[in-house]
Design a protein around this motif. Structure first.
Motif, mmCIF file in Angstrom:
data_model
loop_
_atom_site.group_PDB
_atom_site.id
_atom_site.type_symbol
_atom_site.label_atom_id
_atom_site.label_comp_id
_atom_site.label_asym_id
_atom_site.label_seq_id
_atom_site.Cartn_x
_atom_site.Cartn_y
_atom_site.Cartn_z
ATOM 1 N N ARG A 7 0.829 -1.207 0.000
ATOM 2 C CA ARG A 7 0.000 0.000 0.000
ATOM 3 C C ARG A 7 0.864 1.258 0.000
ATOM 4 O O ARG A 7 0.613 2.193 -0.758
ATOM 5 C CB ARG A 7 -0.935 -0.027 1.217
ATOM 6 N N LYS A 11 1.070 4.075 -2.965
ATOM 7 C CA LYS A 11 0.826 5.500 -2.741
ATOM 8 C C LYS A 11 2.003 6.336 -3.224
ATOM 9 O O LYS A 11 1.827 7.427 -3.755
ATOM 10 C CB LYS A 11 0.544 5.762 -1.259
ATOM 11 N N THR A 38 -6.576 -6.270 -3.321
ATOM 12 C CA THR A 38 -7.065 -5.249 -4.247
ATOM 13 C C THR A 38 -8.154 -4.400 -3.594
ATOM 14 O O THR A 38 -8.168 -3.178 -3.738
ATOM 15 C CB THR A 38 -7.609 -5.910 -5.533
ATOM 16 N N ALA A 39 -9.049 -5.042 -2.853
ATOM 17 C CA ALA A 39 -10.108 -4.302 -2.164
ATOM 18 C C ALA A 39 -9.522 -3.321 -1.158
ATOM 19 O O ALA A 39 -9.966 -2.176 -1.045
ATOM 20 C CB ALA A 39 -11.058 -5.277 -1.464
ATOM 21 N N LYS A 40 -8.487 -3.747 -0.421
ATOM 22 C CA LYS A 40 -7.854 -2.858 0.554
ATOM 23 C C LYS A 40 -7.139 -1.701 -0.139
ATOM 24 O O LYS A 40 -7.182 -0.558 0.328
ATOM 25 C CB LYS A 40 -6.859 -3.635 1.418
ATOM 26 N N GLN A 42 -7.949 -0.435 -3.008
ATOM 27 C CA GLN A 42 -8.988 0.447 -3.546
ATOM 28 C C GLN A 42 -9.532 1.357 -2.457
ATOM 29 O O GLN A 42 -9.773 2.532 -2.693
ATOM 30 C CB GLN A 42 -10.126 -0.400 -4.148
ATOM 31 N N GLU A 43 -9.685 0.824 -1.241
ATOM 32 C CA GLU A 43 -10.142 1.630 -0.108
ATOM 33 C C GLU A 43 -9.174 2.761 0.189
ATOM 34 O O GLU A 43 -9.577 3.887 0.462
ATOM 35 C CB GLU A 43 -10.244 0.762 1.151
ATOM 36 N N SER A 44 -7.872 2.448 0.160
ATOM 37 C CA SER A 44 -6.908 3.479 0.551
ATOM 38 C C SER A 44 -6.564 4.415 -0.610
ATOM 39 O O SER A 44 -6.016 5.478 -0.389
ATOM 40 C CB SER A 44 -5.643 2.847 1.134
ATOM 41 N N CYS A 45 -6.906 4.020 -1.833
ATOM 42 C CA CYS A 45 -6.666 4.873 -3.006
ATOM 43 C C CYS A 45 -7.942 4.971 -3.832
ATOM 44 O O CYS A 45 -8.014 4.430 -4.945
ATOM 45 C CB CYS A 45 -5.533 4.300 -3.855
ATOM 46 N N PRO A 46 -8.963 5.665 -3.297
ATOM 47 C CA PRO A 46 -10.278 5.663 -3.962
ATOM 48 C C PRO A 46 -10.309 6.421 -5.286
ATOM 49 O O PRO A 46 -11.247 6.267 -6.059
ATOM 50 C CB PRO A 46 -11.193 6.328 -2.931
ATOM 51 N N GLU A 49 -8.683 3.693 -10.440
ATOM 52 C CA GLU A 49 -9.326 2.407 -10.702
ATOM 53 C C GLU A 49 -8.263 1.325 -10.552
ATOM 54 O O GLU A 49 -7.175 1.437 -11.095
ATOM 55 C CB GLU A 49 -9.882 2.409 -12.126
#
Length: 67
Positions: A7, A11, A38-40, A42-46, A49
């Motif tokens: 993550r 970033k 991938t879900a995590k 996506q949460e931290s980088c909304p 895509e």
């Protein structure tokens, strides 16, 4: 663990022009683990895509491409 590392790396790779992140998961990773990661991400980088691809590569658990 490695999730936080991924993550933080992601970033660091992103800038305001980044739109699409592709995560390729390796032969030693299950689809479930890859989807959970991938879900995590996506949460931290909304704002981007994130798509998941089966890379099937040996050695590397995840390869990440940013466009």
């Amino acid at each position: 663990g490695s999730e936080m590392c991924i993550r933080d790396s992601l970033k660091a790779m992103l800038d305001e022009d980044s739109e699409l992140v592709t995560v390729y998961y390796g032969s030693d990773v299950t689809a479930e683990d890859a989807e959970a990661l991938t879900a995590k991400l996506q949460e931290s980088c909304p704002d981007v895509e994130i798509e998941l691809q089966e890379g099937g590569q040996p050695i590397y658990y995840y390869l990440i491409s940013v466009e």
